[in-house]
Enzyme design. Structure first.
Site, PDB file in Angstrom:
ATOM      1  N   ASP A  45     -15.524  -0.336  11.253  1.00 22.57           N
ATOM      2  CA  ASP A  45     -14.656  -0.686  10.122  1.00 22.57           C
ATOM      3  C   ASP A  45     -15.539  -0.736   8.871  1.00 22.57           C
ATOM      4  O   ASP A  45     -16.565  -1.435   8.873  1.00 22.57           O
ATOM      5  CB  ASP A  45     -14.018  -2.059  10.409  1.00 22.57           C
ATOM      6  CG  ASP A  45     -12.946  -2.419   9.404  1.00 22.57           C
ATOM      7  OD1 ASP A  45     -13.190  -2.259   8.184  1.00 22.57           O
ATOM      8  OD2 ASP A  45     -11.875  -2.878   9.831  1.00 22.57           O
ATOM      9  N   VAL A  46     -15.128  -0.021   7.830  1.00 22.52           N
ATOM     10  CA  VAL A  46     -15.986   0.061   6.636  1.00 22.52           C
ATOM     11  C   VAL A  46     -16.111  -1.280   5.909  1.00 22.52           C
ATOM     12  O   VAL A  46     -16.976  -1.442   5.051  1.00 22.52           O
ATOM     13  CB  VAL A  46     -15.496   1.137   5.637  1.00 22.52           C
ATOM     14  CG1 VAL A  46     -15.589   2.526   6.248  1.00 22.52           C
ATOM     15  CG2 VAL A  46     -14.088   0.846   5.143  1.00 22.52           C
ATOM     16  N   ASN A  92     -14.393   8.275   3.041  1.00 17.26           N
ATOM     17  CA  ASN A  92     -13.015   8.758   3.063  1.00 17.26           C
ATOM     18  C   ASN A  92     -12.008   7.722   3.542  1.00 17.26           C
ATOM     19  O   ASN A  92     -10.826   7.803   3.195  1.00 17.26           O
ATOM     20  CB  ASN A  92     -12.971   9.996   3.985  1.00 17.26           C
ATOM     21  CG  ASN A  92     -11.568  10.379   4.369  1.00 17.26           C
ATOM     22  OD1 ASN A  92     -10.853  11.006   3.589  1.00 17.26           O
ATOM     23  ND2 ASN A  92     -11.140   9.986   5.569  1.00 17.26           N
ATOM     24  N   TYR A 148      -4.047  -0.108  -5.144  1.00 14.55           N
ATOM     25  CA  TYR A 148      -4.585   1.199  -4.702  1.00 14.55           C
ATOM     26  C   TYR A 148      -5.223   1.943  -5.872  1.00 14.55           C
ATOM     27  O   TYR A 148      -6.361   2.419  -5.778  1.00 14.55           O
ATOM     28  CB  TYR A 148      -3.449   2.023  -4.086  1.00 14.55           C
ATOM     29  CG  TYR A 148      -3.868   3.366  -3.532  1.00 14.55           C
ATOM     30  CD1 TYR A 148      -4.343   3.488  -2.215  1.00 14.55           C
ATOM     31  CD2 TYR A 148      -3.778   4.521  -4.305  1.00 14.55           C
ATOM     32  CE1 TYR A 148      -4.717   4.726  -1.700  1.00 14.55           C
ATOM     33  CE2 TYR A 148      -4.150   5.758  -3.799  1.00 14.55           C
ATOM     34  CZ  TYR A 148      -4.617   5.850  -2.490  1.00 14.55           C
ATOM     35  OH  TYR A 148      -4.982   7.101  -1.995  1.00 14.55           O
ATOM     36  N   LYS A 163      -9.194   3.009  -6.481  1.00 17.18           N
ATOM     37  CA  LYS A 163      -9.613   4.406  -6.645  1.00 17.18           C
ATOM     38  C   LYS A 163     -10.325   4.618  -7.993  1.00 17.18           C
ATOM     39  O   LYS A 163     -11.302   5.371  -8.073  1.00 17.18           O
ATOM     40  CB  LYS A 163      -8.410   5.343  -6.518  1.00 17.18           C
ATOM     41  CG  LYS A 163      -7.827   5.406  -5.111  1.00 17.18           C
ATOM     42  CD  LYS A 163      -8.833   5.893  -4.087  1.00 17.18           C
ATOM     43  CE  LYS A 163      -8.210   6.190  -2.727  1.00 17.18           C
ATOM     44  NZ  LYS A 163      -9.201   6.625  -1.729  1.00 17.18           N
ATOM     45  N   THR A 192      -0.654  14.240   5.084  1.00 11.30           N
ATOM     46  CA  THR A 192      -1.348  13.478   6.135  1.00 11.30           C
ATOM     47  C   THR A 192      -0.451  12.298   6.529  1.00 11.30           C
ATOM     48  O   THR A 192       0.549  12.018   5.850  1.00 11.30           O
ATOM     49  CB  THR A 192      -2.695  12.892   5.633  1.00 11.30           C
ATOM     50  OG1 THR A 192      -2.412  11.782   4.779  1.00 11.30           O
ATOM     51  CG2 THR A 192      -3.549  13.919   4.910  1.00 11.30           C
TER      52      THR A 192
HETATM   53  P1  NAP Z   1      -5.002   8.911   6.974  1.00 11.02           P
HETATM   54  O1  NAP Z   1      -4.534  10.146   7.644  1.00 11.02           O
HETATM   55  O2  NAP Z   1      -4.222   7.663   7.116  1.00 11.02           O
HETATM   56  O3  NAP Z   1      -6.526   8.655   7.445  1.00 11.02           O
HETATM   57  C1  NAP Z   1      -7.253   7.541   7.035  1.00 11.02           C
HETATM   58  C2  NAP Z   1      -8.157   7.116   8.172  1.00 11.02           C
HETATM   59  O4  NAP Z   1      -8.981   6.030   7.710  1.00 11.02           O
HETATM   60  C3  NAP Z   1      -7.366   6.580   9.386  1.00 11.02           C
HETATM   61  O5  NAP Z   1      -7.914   7.047  10.593  1.00 11.02           O
HETATM   62  C4  NAP Z   1      -7.543   5.086   9.234  1.00 11.02           C
HETATM   63  O6  NAP Z   1      -7.398   4.358  10.424  1.00 11.02           O
HETATM   64  C5  NAP Z   1      -8.956   5.022   8.713  1.00 11.02           C
HETATM   65  N1  NAP Z   1      -9.277   3.717   8.155  1.00 11.02           N
HETATM   66  C6  NAP Z   1      -8.485   2.921   7.384  1.00 11.02           C
HETATM   67  N2  NAP Z   1      -9.107   1.779   7.083  1.00 11.02           N
HETATM   68  C7  NAP Z   1     -10.320   1.841   7.678  1.00 11.02           C
HETATM   69  C8  NAP Z   1     -11.416   0.962   7.739  1.00 11.02           C
HETATM   70  N3  NAP Z   1     -11.374  -0.252   7.154  1.00 11.02           N
HETATM   71  N4  NAP Z   1     -12.535   1.345   8.409  1.00 11.02           N
HETATM   72  C9  NAP Z   1     -12.586   2.549   9.041  1.00 11.02           C
HETATM   73  N5  NAP Z   1     -11.559   3.420   9.029  1.00 11.02           N
HETATM   74  C10 NAP Z   1     -10.443   3.069   8.362  1.00 11.02           C
HETATM   75  O7  NAP Z   1      -5.133   9.138   5.410  1.00 11.02           O
HETATM   76  P2  NAP Z   1      -5.603  10.392   4.515  1.00 11.02           P
HETATM   77  O8  NAP Z   1      -4.447  10.819   3.738  1.00 11.02           O
HETATM   78  O9  NAP Z   1      -6.367  11.361   5.308  1.00 11.02           O
HETATM   79  O10 NAP Z   1      -6.565   9.611   3.525  1.00 11.02           O
HETATM   80  C11 NAP Z   1      -7.964   9.832   3.450  1.00 11.02           C
HETATM   81  C12 NAP Z   1      -8.443   9.436   2.070  1.00 11.02           C
HETATM   82  O11 NAP Z   1      -7.805  10.287   1.117  1.00 11.02           O
HETATM   83  C13 NAP Z   1      -8.083   8.011   1.674  1.00 11.02           C
HETATM   84  O12 NAP Z   1      -9.167   7.433   0.978  1.00 11.02           O
HETATM   85  C14 NAP Z   1      -6.894   8.188   0.767  1.00 11.02           C
HETATM   86  O13 NAP Z   1      -6.754   7.124  -0.150  1.00 11.02           O
HETATM   87  C15 NAP Z   1      -7.240   9.495   0.087  1.00 11.02           C
HETATM   88  N6  NAP Z   1      -6.106  10.197  -0.497  1.00 11.02           N
HETATM   89  C16 NAP Z   1      -5.050  10.581   0.254  1.00 11.02           C
HETATM   90  C17 NAP Z   1      -3.988  11.248  -0.353  1.00 11.02           C
HETATM   91  C18 NAP Z   1      -2.778  11.702   0.417  1.00 11.02           C
HETATM   92  O14 NAP Z   1      -1.778  12.127  -0.211  1.00 11.02           O
HETATM   93  N7  NAP Z   1      -2.785  11.679   1.727  1.00 11.02           N
HETATM   94  C19 NAP Z   1      -4.027  11.511  -1.721  1.00 11.02           C
HETATM   95  C20 NAP Z   1      -5.119  11.098  -2.460  1.00 11.02           C
HETATM   96  C21 NAP Z   1      -6.166  10.459  -1.830  1.00 11.02           C
HETATM   97  P3  NAP Z   1      -5.931   3.688  10.715  1.00 11.02           P
HETATM   98  O15 NAP Z   1      -5.025   4.833  11.067  1.00 11.02           O
HETATM   99  O16 NAP Z   1      -6.214   2.762  11.844  1.00 11.02           O
HETATM  100  O17 NAP Z   1      -5.516   2.995   9.445  1.00 11.02           O
END
Ligand code: NAP
Length: 256
Positions: A63-64, A88, A154, A158, A189
């Site tokens: 966990d980060v 990430n 959020y 960011k 995602t």
């Molecule tokens: P995602 O599919 O939900 O993946 C995020 C991963 O991070 C999940 O496996 C999650 O585990 C894990 N995680 C969450 N909290 C954590 C912690 N404290 N320690 C270790 N791992 C943890 O989301 P994603 O869309 O790929 O997002 C990745 C990054 O891109 C994030 O920083 C997000 O803010 C950013 N982002 C996403 C979007 C979008 O539209 N999807 C847009 C802009 C930016 P759990 O499943 O157990 O929570």
């Protein structure tokens, strides 16, 4: 295939979405990849897929918010070094400013902003010890520079990541460590699913962002499209970019 041969990369939150796609891209280019995620179900599955395709990957259940040093130590213990960190891991939950409890507000900050700080500090200390540079890529968001309802926690986290990116870039430059961030727009995602609804599939999203082309490219990104930008900034192809936020949003933020 060999752009990252001999490099060891640590990707947080790589059990899913953008992190998983990034782990695949780094592996494709020859890096050894450590998947650090709190999701102990999907993390090992991603590692299995990477290893099945000829990669060398390791899952670290971490966990980060508390395991930054442990995940760096695991990378070094198993693979001898650390060259690339991709911060990430992230979470999103909508919450009104007037209602959100302090702890709920801080949860976003703790995971994304402070998590980025903790992991970057631990990784940078290791990179400095190694003495031959490195790359840190932080996953920010277009939300970092947009005002938006129900997202103060959020978006603030960011925005802070982008500022941290610039400051770390300055302090780590003498060590040959380049620090940049990638700011995605909408990405397909699991994070796009809020309260059981994929926000990209709602009639409102389709009308405003797609049909009226508020996103000029008229669709959300696939995670692999974000991963290619991360790969570029993590690779030796970048030698003179640091402290930069690379927007990857299909043109979303150039429209109004
Ligand atoms: P995602 O599919 O939900 O993946 C995020 C991963 O991070 C999940 O496996 C999650 O585990 C894990 N995680 C969450 N909290 C954590 C912690 N404290 N320690 C270790 N791992 C943890 O989301 P994603 O869309 O790929 O997002 C990745 C990054 O891109 C994030 O920083 C997000 O803010 C950013 N982002 C996403 C979007 C979008 O539209 N999807 C847009 C802009 C930016 P759990 O499943 O157990 O929570």
């Amino acid at each position: 295939m060999t752009l990252l041969a001999g490099k060891v990369a640590l990707v947080t939150g790589a059990a899913s979405g953008i992190g998983r796609a990034t782990a695949h891209a780094l592996t494709r280019e020859g890096a050894t990849v450590v998947i650090a995620d709190r999701d102990a179900t999907h993390g090992p599955i991603v590692v299995g897929m990477l290893n099945d395709t000829g990669g060398q990957a390791l899952f670290v259940h971490a966990d980060v918010t508390r395991d930054a040093v442990a995940m760096v130590d695991a990378s070094v213990a198993h693979f001898g070094r650390l060259d690339i960190l991709v911060n990430n891991a992230g979470i999103f939950y909508p919450a009104d400013l007037l209602d959100i409890a302090f702890d709920e507000w801080m949860r976003a900050v703790d995971v994304m902003y402070l998590g980025t700080f903790r992991c970057s500090q631990a990784a940078a200390r290791q990179m400095v010890r190694q003495g031959d540079g490195g790359r840190i890529v932080n996953i920010s968001s277009v939300n970092a520079f947009l005002g938006m309802a129900q997202s103060s926690h959020y978006n603030s986290a960011k925005g802070a990541i982008d500022q941290l990116t610039r400051c770390m870039a300055v302090e780590l430059a003498p060590h040959g460590i380049l620090v940049n961030s990638v700011a995605p727009g909408f990405v397909e995602t699991p994070m796009a699913v809020v309260n059981g609804v994929n926000e990209h599939e709602t009639p409102e999203f389709q009308e405003f962002y797609v049909r009226r082309r508020r996103i000029p490219l008229a669709r959300p990104a696939m995670p692999e499209e974000i991963a290619e930008a991360v790969l570029f900034l993590a690779s030796p192809r970048t030698t003179y970019i640091t402290g930069h936020t690379l927007v990857v949003d299909g043109g979303l933020t150039i429209t109004f």
